[in-house]
Structure formats: C-alpha cells, structure tokens
Scaffold this active site. Structure first.
Site, mmCIF file in Angstrom:
data_model
loop_
_atom_site.group_PDB
_atom_site.id
_atom_site.type_symbol
_atom_site.label_atom_id
_atom_site.label_comp_id
_atom_site.label_asym_id
_atom_site.label_seq_id
_atom_site.Cartn_x
_atom_site.Cartn_y
_atom_site.Cartn_z
ATOM 1 N N VAL A 266 -4.077 7.212 14.689
ATOM 2 C CA VAL A 266 -4.514 6.903 13.326
ATOM 3 C C VAL A 266 -4.107 8.015 12.365
ATOM 4 O O VAL A 266 -3.688 7.770 11.225
ATOM 5 C CB VAL A 266 -6.043 6.694 13.302
ATOM 6 C CG1 VAL A 266 -6.525 6.489 11.863
ATOM 7 C CG2 VAL A 266 -6.434 5.513 14.165
ATOM 8 N N ALA A 267 -4.226 9.261 12.834
ATOM 9 C CA ALA A 267 -3.844 10.399 11.992
ATOM 10 C C ALA A 267 -2.343 10.461 11.781
ATOM 11 O O ALA A 267 -1.869 10.882 10.725
ATOM 12 C CB ALA A 267 -4.341 11.694 12.626
ATOM 13 N N GLU A 271 -1.411 5.255 6.991
ATOM 14 C CA GLU A 271 -1.786 3.932 6.504
ATOM 15 C C GLU A 271 -2.034 3.903 5.002
ATOM 16 O O GLU A 271 -2.151 2.830 4.402
ATOM 17 C CB GLU A 271 -3.035 3.425 7.235
ATOM 18 C CG GLU A 271 -4.255 4.321 7.126
ATOM 19 C CD GLU A 271 -4.187 5.506 8.065
ATOM 20 O OE1 GLU A 271 -4.352 6.636 7.577
ATOM 21 O OE2 GLU A 271 -3.944 5.310 9.268
ATOM 22 N N ASP A 318 25.082 -7.697 -22.163
ATOM 23 C CA ASP A 318 25.643 -8.565 -23.179
ATOM 24 C C ASP A 318 25.798 -7.755 -24.466
ATOM 25 O O ASP A 318 25.182 -6.704 -24.624
ATOM 26 C CB ASP A 318 24.706 -9.759 -23.391
ATOM 27 C CG ASP A 318 25.346 -10.847 -24.235
ATOM 28 O OD1 ASP A 318 26.573 -10.847 -24.369
ATOM 29 O OD2 ASP A 318 24.608 -11.692 -24.771
#
Length: 990
Positions: A266-267, A271, A318
């Site tokens: 997780v570290a 996330e 243009d």
C-alpha cells in the site's frame, strides 16, 4: 456517442435516410438560426422535429411549385432567391446578380458571385451549355471535377449555403451524403471510433486515450510490478530472519511479515496519483489566478485535453477571425491625386482616422470626403450600434462585407449616418461577375457635392457613381479629380501610374476598389421607357467617368497575435496557417503575424493546396510529410486538404492542435490531437467536433492555454515525483529495518495515516502549482515521452534516499535514547516496558518524517529553482501544510487516538524528542537542495536534446511536380508495433 461518431442532433440529421439528407441538414441550420427547429427531447439527442416545414420552389411540369426540402431529388430544377438556403448541390443554368455565402465550406466571410456561364474549354469540358437535362447533369460533374483550382466553382451552388443577393435556377446534381457538406460529414464519421482490440480478457482502449492517460497507465504498471517484487522480497527476508510483531512476540513471523508486506505494498503504490490528477486538471484550469478560465476565454469540453494542448508542437490555425479580426478594415486610400493612411481596426468609427503621408490629419481634405461620399452613394451597407449577446453596445454593419470598410471610414471623416438619404437614388445596377462593378445614380444639387466636397458643374442634377475592380473602372475613366477640386484629363501615363498604386496595394494583399463618378444634368436614357433594360441603362451611365479615388481594405491581424506567434515559436511550437483564401493574401497576413519571417523563402514556406493533389489525388504519405515538415502557409485549402495536413503532421510524431470555425473545419478538428473551435463565429458542427472552444475567437487565447496546459502537466510531474519519493522512502525505511534487524519504525496503521492524511494535501497543492516563468521557453514534450523521465527517476531515488537517511538516523538516535542504548529488535524485547520505549522512538521518527515531507513538498515545487524562490507563490501549498501540521498534532497529542489507536506518544517524548525530530527536516533541506543541483543539470541536458531533435535537417527547396511518382528523399514511415496481450496489460513496460 462521442465526437468521432458525430454530434448529437447534427449527427442524427446526417444519417437520416431521406431522398435528400443534405437539404434536411441545410434546413436544420436555417431553422435553427431562426428559432424554428428543436430536438424532440430538448437536448439534441433525439430525432429532430420542426415546428415549420421548410418549403422551396422547384419546376414541375413547367410550373413553379413549392415542395418540402427533404423531397428534393437529383434532376430537380430549383428556383432560388435572396435569403434562401441551397437545398442540394446545384449546377446553375440561370443566374442574375447571384451571390452566395460559402463560409460554411471555405471559412471565408466574403460573398461569392456565381454565374451560369461556363468558361472556355478545359481538358474536355463542354464548349457550351448543353440543352438536355442529362447533358446539363453530365456537364455539372465535369465542371465540378475539372475546376481543381476553384474551391467552389462559380457555376455551382452548394448545399447549406445561403443566398445573399440575386436570383437563379439550378439543376440538382447531388443530394444527401453525396453533396459537399455530406462528404464533410463522411470525413467526420469516417473513423467511427478508434479500432479496439481485446487485450487478453480486457479491451485495449489505448487508441482513444490522451498521452497523459497512456503515460499514467504505463507508470502504474511499472510501479505495480516493482511493488510486488519488493514486497515479496521483504516478506522472504523477514520470514527467514524471524522478524516478529513486537506487540505479540508469540505470533509466527510469517503472519507478521504478511501484514508488513501488504502494508508496504500500500505504501509503495501511490494510490493518490489518480485523485491528484483528477483534482489538478479541473481546478488547475479554473484557478482564479492570471490564467483562469475567464481570463483565457477558453471553454474546455474535454478536460483530459488540457494536458494534450500543453504538449502541442504544431498549431494549425485558420486565418479569418482567428489570426485576423474577421472584420474588413480600410487601411489605405488614394483620393484626388494623394495617398492616405486610414487608421483603426474593426467597425468602430470612433477609433482611428485618415492621415496624410506627412502624418497630418487628412479627414477634412476635399478628396477624402468626395471619395468616401461617392463610395457611400454606391453602397447598400449601414452601420449602427447594437447590443451583442452580452448586452454590450457594439458597432455592427449590415450588408455586404466589402462595403463595410467604406461605411466605417466615412463615419470617421464626419459623414453622418443618414447622409445617403440626402441623395435619393434613382437607379441601381448591382455588382455582377461579368460587369465587375456596381453602379448607382443619385439626385444631387448645389455647387458642391457636400460641405468640403468636390465642386459640381453648373446644372448638375444627377450623379452616377461606379464602384468596382480598379482595372475595369480606370479603363472607363476619361478624367480625374485633382486635389484643388479641378478636373484634369486622365492620360494613359496617369492610368499606368494609378495602376502602379493599385499593384502596391495588391502586393500587400489589400482588396482595392476604384471609385468613379459622372455629374449629369439629366439622365442619359428615357426614364419613361419601360423597354430599356438594366444593361442598357448601365451602358449609358458608365460613360465619361471621372476617377475620384481608390480604397484599399484588409482583414487586419488581431491585436496581440504577432507577439503570441513569436511566443509560440520561442516555446518550440510551429504555427501553420491553413486558409481558403488566395495565396498572396495568406502570405501577406502570415508576414504580418510573424508566421513567415523576413528570412523565409516564400517558395518553400507557403504553397497553394492544389500542389498537394497535382493529379487530383493526394501525394504519397512520405512526399506529403516532406512538404508539411517545412511549409507554414497553406492557401486555397479544401476540407480534405486540412484533414490530410493534420494526418501528415501526426505521422511525424507531432502533437497537432487545429483551430476552425466552419463546417469545413470539422473533419480536421475531429482528427487533430486537440480540436479548438471558435465560439463567436464557429458553427455548432465545428464546436461538436472540437475539444475546446475559444469564446473570443482569439489566437492569443490558444497560446495562453498552451502555457496553462504546460503548467498543469508540470504540476502533475511535480506531485508524482513528490509522492514517489515519499513512497520510495517508506519502502527503503521498512526494508532497512527488516534487513538490519531493528524494530520496524512504523506500524501499518501509521503508514496508512501518513499516506492518506499528511502526504495527500501537499501532493494536491503541487498539482495546482503556478507555472514557472520560463515554461514557454521549454521545448514541447514528445508525444511518446513518459510522464516521469529518467532524470526524474534519479531525482526521486535520491530524494527518497535522503528522506530515508535522515529519518533512519533520527530513529536510531531515538532508540538509543529511549531503549537504554539498544537498537536491535532482539535486545529491545528484553527490556522492561519495551513497548512504551519503542513507541516513543517511533513517535519521534514519525514527527520527523512528517516535518521532512512538508519541507520536501516546498522543495518539490521546482526541479531546478531553490526552495526559497517565490516560496509563498502557491497559496494552496500553505493551506496544505497547515492542514498536514494540524493532522500531525492531533495524531500525536490527542489522548486515546495517539496512544491506543495509532501507538504514538507525543506527550511523553519530552523536549529532547521534539528537538531531535527537528534534525530531520534540517538535514532533508540541506541534502535535497544539494541533489537539486544534479537535477537542474540533467533537466538542462534534456531540454538541449529536445532542441536538437526539433531542428529540421537542411534540405533543398521542395518543388512539387505533377507526377506523384517522382522520387523524393523522405523518411521511411514508422510502422506501428503490434502488441501482444501481455505487453498491453503491462502498459508497455517490457
């Protein structure tokens, strides 16, 4: 339905299976403009329903009848008049003073004169107009095909265009998707979405992703693989070395290491990146700072396109309304033998004036007033103040766009709004392509035309005025007005000198009109004779003309556009003009706005788009790429030309941004990496095919948006680098604890608290970091460049190591202080109250880490500048750090939360613990700023390498020949690499 499948009701209209789909499409636009069309569901998603069925006149059985527009079929003879919308592509066989607005097809605002007369034979074209309907139909196809140099042949009227003057009849030759506007729709819908393939069990949608999305996917795959490998390694090492839970020494080591490994995963996986990206794109764009959405006048339809615009390496623009004002403005005048400069832009007569060659005011000169008043008498355009959509009063002309500059200039010299009403008009012969001029006859009186105007001969009751093409007008003149009001003979030498003045204006791409007049005591024809035709009256009145002067107008460049083009060039962005206007006009405007430099060779830097299709078919891709690599001005461009140019630029690995306003621009807007439509003059079709809309139609807003897009992307890079360095430090710290044998310095809950509470706010603030001052001096990033470069990886690893070193050092000192000199886990477990002792050391390390990460957040605001440079420049960072500090003190000082839940003892570490924790951020500041010297050097080398890559190789001037088989030195096109399912899933990391 996405933009590659058509847009809302427009797309639905184009797909209707009716006898004539294009008329329905034209009718949709016509009735929308007049509020007579709506969609059944009110949103445009359903089928269209009309409150009024549009009718048109056709010839049936030799009689004029009215039929619904959708029932028109090929072979019908359609009768058209002023205000009608052309229901299908028509071949004209009768046209009287017939003018059509073709802005939807060509993008040019000027009305186009049409004729039924076929010009002399070209490569098998019919010598005369055939008589039968089948022959007419066949001739229509031949004329439309062979007139390759004409964007819209003068004998054709195309579906969706409105009639601005005159009457005409035409034979329907194309309907539905076969019309010009239908083929444009096919170009838009030709790619019904990117081809999708399956990747193992999941769809591969990479073809529809922006570069940022692709890079983030690849980064996530890399991080995921590395995190799994590292966590498995730590689990194995911890299990083999028998690392147990200090709070439960009796539990097995493998169970504790599973918990540590999962927490470490997780570290290791950031996330917070998707969240930060999601917040940074919209909030960074709508920031209330100087680049806010209101200030930039840019409406973003697809938020992911923001970063794509920041990576743009080519802007295809243009001309009319984007680079220029879109308002014809008089800039020069020749009157009574003198030349003048007319100042001011747009339609505001209160800005600017008329200046003599010596710079003095010439508004009161006799020649100026006479020239402009006679021109006004030959105009049907009016000028008045009206409220726009925002409720602001603006000067607005009504009438022919070529007459608007005359009306505005007349008001600048003091001629009143209703002065033409003082000269009743008795005859008007409209402009036609055959006459090349317009003629009016007005009643006059007195000795002078007006106060300060030219003298009139005694007995003058009428004044005939001709306005039109200079060569035609001058040939009809036998005398000229002089500066003192006298009249002199116009000799051949005088005519040659005046034509030289005309050539000088034309060389500047100015549109020149000549003004001539003839004072008359009576009309040169019998006014009571109804049998006299208009042409006979015209021939009688245009004799013995007196040349009054010339007026020269141009659609001027917008204020700020030249500087913006220079800024874009400094940013490594090539600006390419693609216009439907003539080559000389396009070159002149390109020079005015700095697209073409004085040192540029016009032979190779500007070309007519007919050279892209010399045989009616486009050049081979490698030949096309060789041209588009160096050409910066494309004139007389068809919708297909714009599309092919964009494709060619993309084949070269460039990120192309395309601007446009008309239906003709929609295919190229859809194909470009980012399409930018005009909000004021843009059609709904163009807006539907675009990613962004310029609400002010100003090119300057694009460059500002590029700068903001780069700033947002740089902010994303900064917070990714910050988050990754923090997560790398987390992994390295835990890894060292496991390998060395010291107690793990943080519990899984503490790690999650750090990631989600104290690290995330500074990361989000970095995503909203203002752009650095030199961001437009950097080169555009390559299309395939990853979001994290190699030198950034090195910086992240170095900064992660710095955090690890300082925090581990603080932790070791804390262990020595609180655990009686012991640092190894097996010895600490033997101490009395080892849990409380270890918790104090972990608390000191925890506080030191949060402080160090907050310092790192300020350091991460720039990869190259020192931390103290504009330290308070990001107001969001101050808020984030305050929030992180509040969370820290709540976590370590709040009873029960700190000791019972998080395992922290901030109230028990004493003064020594707080001072020791302060050593972490101090050491982090010194070491991280030292590492920044290396990062700055590597960043400079990276920019230098991009500059070298952007330098085009020296090449001989390109001469496009008619044969598409001619051999040319060109790079071999890069073949796409086929990806297997594993490479797709892994984001290309292997």
């Amino acid at each position: 339905m996405d933009r590659k499948q058509g847009r809302r009701c427009i797309g639905g209209v184009l797909r209707l299976n009716r006898p004539c789909d294009a008329p329905l499409f034209a009718g949709f636009h016509f009735s929308t403009d007049h509020g007579h069309c709506s969609c059944a569901d009110g949103t445009g998603e359903g089928a269209a329903s009309w409150s009024v069925v549009i009718q048109l006149k056709v010839m049936r059985d030799g009689k004029e009848v009215q039929i619904p527009v959708p029932t028109v079929v090929a072979g019908d003879i359609v009768v058209l008049g002023t205000g009608d919308v052309v229901p299908a592509d028509l071949r004209l066989f009768e046209a009287k003073d017939f003018k059509v607005s073709e802005m939807a097809l060509t993008g040019e605002p000027d009305d186009v004169a049409k004729t039924h007369k076929v010009k002399e034979k070209k490569d098998g074209a019919p010598e005369k107009l055939p008589g039968s309907a089948s022959e007419i139909l066949h001739a229509a196809y031949l004329v439309a095909t062979l007139a390759q140099l004409e964007l819209t042949p003068e004998t054709m009227a195309f579906s969706g265009c409105s009639i601005t003057s005159g009457v005409g009849k035409g034979l329907v030759v194309d309907t539905g998707m076969s019309t010009r506007i239908g083929r444009i729709a096919q170009l838009i819908n030709g790619d019904a979405g990117a081809r999708k393939t399956t990747c193992f069990c999941f769809p591969d949608t990479s073809a529809n992703q922006t570069p940022l999305q692709q890079n983030l996917n690849k980064l996530g795959a890399r991080i995921g693989v590395l995190a799994i490998i590292i966590c498995i390694g730590i689990f194995i090492i911890g299990w083999l070395t028998d690392r147990k839970d200090p709070s439960n020494p009796d539990s097995p080591a493998w169970l504790y290491m599973i918990l540590v490994s999962v927490t470490l995963a997780v570290a290791a996986i950031p996330e917070g990146i998707p969240l930060c990206v999601t917040i940074s794109l919209p909030f960074g764009w709508t920031n209330s700072d100087s680049f806010g959405i209101v200030q930039q006048e840019v409406l973003v339809r697809k938020i992911a396109a923001v970063e794509t615009l920041g990576s743009a390496s080519v802007i295809c623009s243009d001309k009319t309304g984007t680079l220029t004002e879109g308002k014809m403005t008089m800039v020069g005048m020749y009157a009574a033998g003198n030349t003048y400069e007319v100042t001011g832009k747009g339609f505001d007569p209160e800005v600017g004036g008329v200046m003599r060659q010596d710079g003095t005011d010439g508004r009161g000169d006799m020649g100026v007033k006479s020239n402009l008043l006679t021109a006004i008498l030959c105009c049907n355009t009016t000028l008045s103040k009206e409220k726009d959509e925002a409720g602001v009063m603006k000067w607005t002309p009504k009438g022919n766009s070529s007459e608007a500059p005359i009306v505005v200039a007349a008001r600048k010299v003091g001629l009143s709004e209703n002065i033409a009403g003082d000269y009743p008009r008795v005859l008007e012969v409209p402009f036609s392509s055959s006459r090349k001029m317009m003629l009016t006859v007005s009643k006059v009186g007195g000795t002078h035309l007006c106060d300060g105007g030219m003298p009139l001969p005694a007995g003058t009751n009428y004044l005939a005025v001709c306005k039109g093409a200079p060569n035609y007008i001058i040939d009809l003149c036998c005398e000229q007005l002089k500066a003192d009001g006298s009249v002199d003979k116009l000799t051949d030498d005088d005519k040659a000198n005046i034509l030289k003045i005309v050539d000088g204006y034309s060389a500047r791409a100015l549109r020149v009109l000549a003004i001539a007049a003839r004072p008359m005591s009576k009309l040169p024809y019998d006014e009571s004779n109804d049998d006299i035709t208009t042409d006979q009256k015209f021939e009688a009145c245009r004799k013995q003309l007196r040349l009054i002067g010339l007026v020269a107008s141009i659609d001027p460049e917008r204020d700020g556009v030249p500087d913006s083009v220079v800024a874009a060039r400094g940013a490594g962005i090539r600006v390419v003009m693609i216009t439907g206007d003539y080559l000389l006009t396009a070159i002149a405007i390109a020079k005015n706005v700095n697209i073409l430099q004085p040192s540029d060779d016009v032979e190779t830097s500007a070309m007519d788009c007919a050279n892209l299709r010399p045989d009616g078919e486009y050049l081979r891709p490698e030949e096309m790429d060789l041209i588009t690599r160096s050409t910066r001005v494309f004139a007389r461009a068809k919708p297909e030309d714009k599309l092919e140019i964009v494709k060619s630029i993309q084949r070269q690995g460039q990120v192309a941004a395309m601007t446009g306003d008309g239906v003709n621009d929609a295919p190229a807007l859809n194909q470009a990496d980012i399409g930018v439509a005009m909000g004021i003059q843009g059609t709904e079709v163009a807006k539907g095919a675009s990613d962004m809309v310029l609400t002010d139609d100003n090119f300057c807003s694009i460059v500002n948006a590029v700068e903001k897009g780069r700033s947002i992307y740089a902010g994303i890079q900064k917070f990714v680098a910050f988050i990754m360095s923090v997560h790398i430090a987390e992994v390295m710290q835990i890894f060292i604890c496991i390998v060395v044998g010291i107690p793990v310095m943080r519990t899984p809950l503490q790690i999650l608290f750090l990631i989600l509470v104290t690290d995330l706010p500074p990361s989000i603030a970095l995503g909203m970091e203002p752009g650095e001052a030199n961001i437009l001096k950097m080169r555009p990033r390559p299309k395939e460049e990853p979001i994290v470069l190699m030198w950034m990886w090195l910086a992240m690893i170095m900064n992660g190591a710095v955090l690890t070193i300082v925090v581990v050092a603080v932790y070791l000192i804390s262990l020595v202080n609180y655990c009686d000199g012991e640092i190894l886990q097996e010895n600490i477990y033997l101490l009395d109250s080892y849990t409380e002792r270890l918790s104090k050391a972990q608390t000191v390390a925890f506080i030191s880490l949060v402080w160090s990460e907050n310092i790192r957040a300020y350091i991460s605001r720039s990869f190259t500048n020192p931390m103290w440079h504009d330290i308070l420049g990001n107001k969001h960072m101050q808020k984030a750090i305050v929030m992180a500090q509040i969370c820290l003190y709540v976590a370590v000082l709040t009873p029960y939360l700190s000791d019972r839940i998080l395992g922290l003892r901030g109230l028990e570490i004493g003064f020594f613990g707080w001072v020791l924790a302060l050593a972490g951020p101090v050491g982090c500041f010194i070491l991280s700023e030292s590492c920044k010297l290396i990062s700055a050097y590597q960043a400079k080398k990276h920019q230098d390498s991009l500059s070298m890559a952007d330098t085009p190789p020296a090449a001989a001037p390109i001469k496009v020949v008619g044969s598409k088989n001619a051999k040319m030195a060109a790079p071999v096109p890069v073949q796409p690499v086929k990806k297997g399912w594993f490479q797709c899933c892994m984001g290309g990391i292997f």
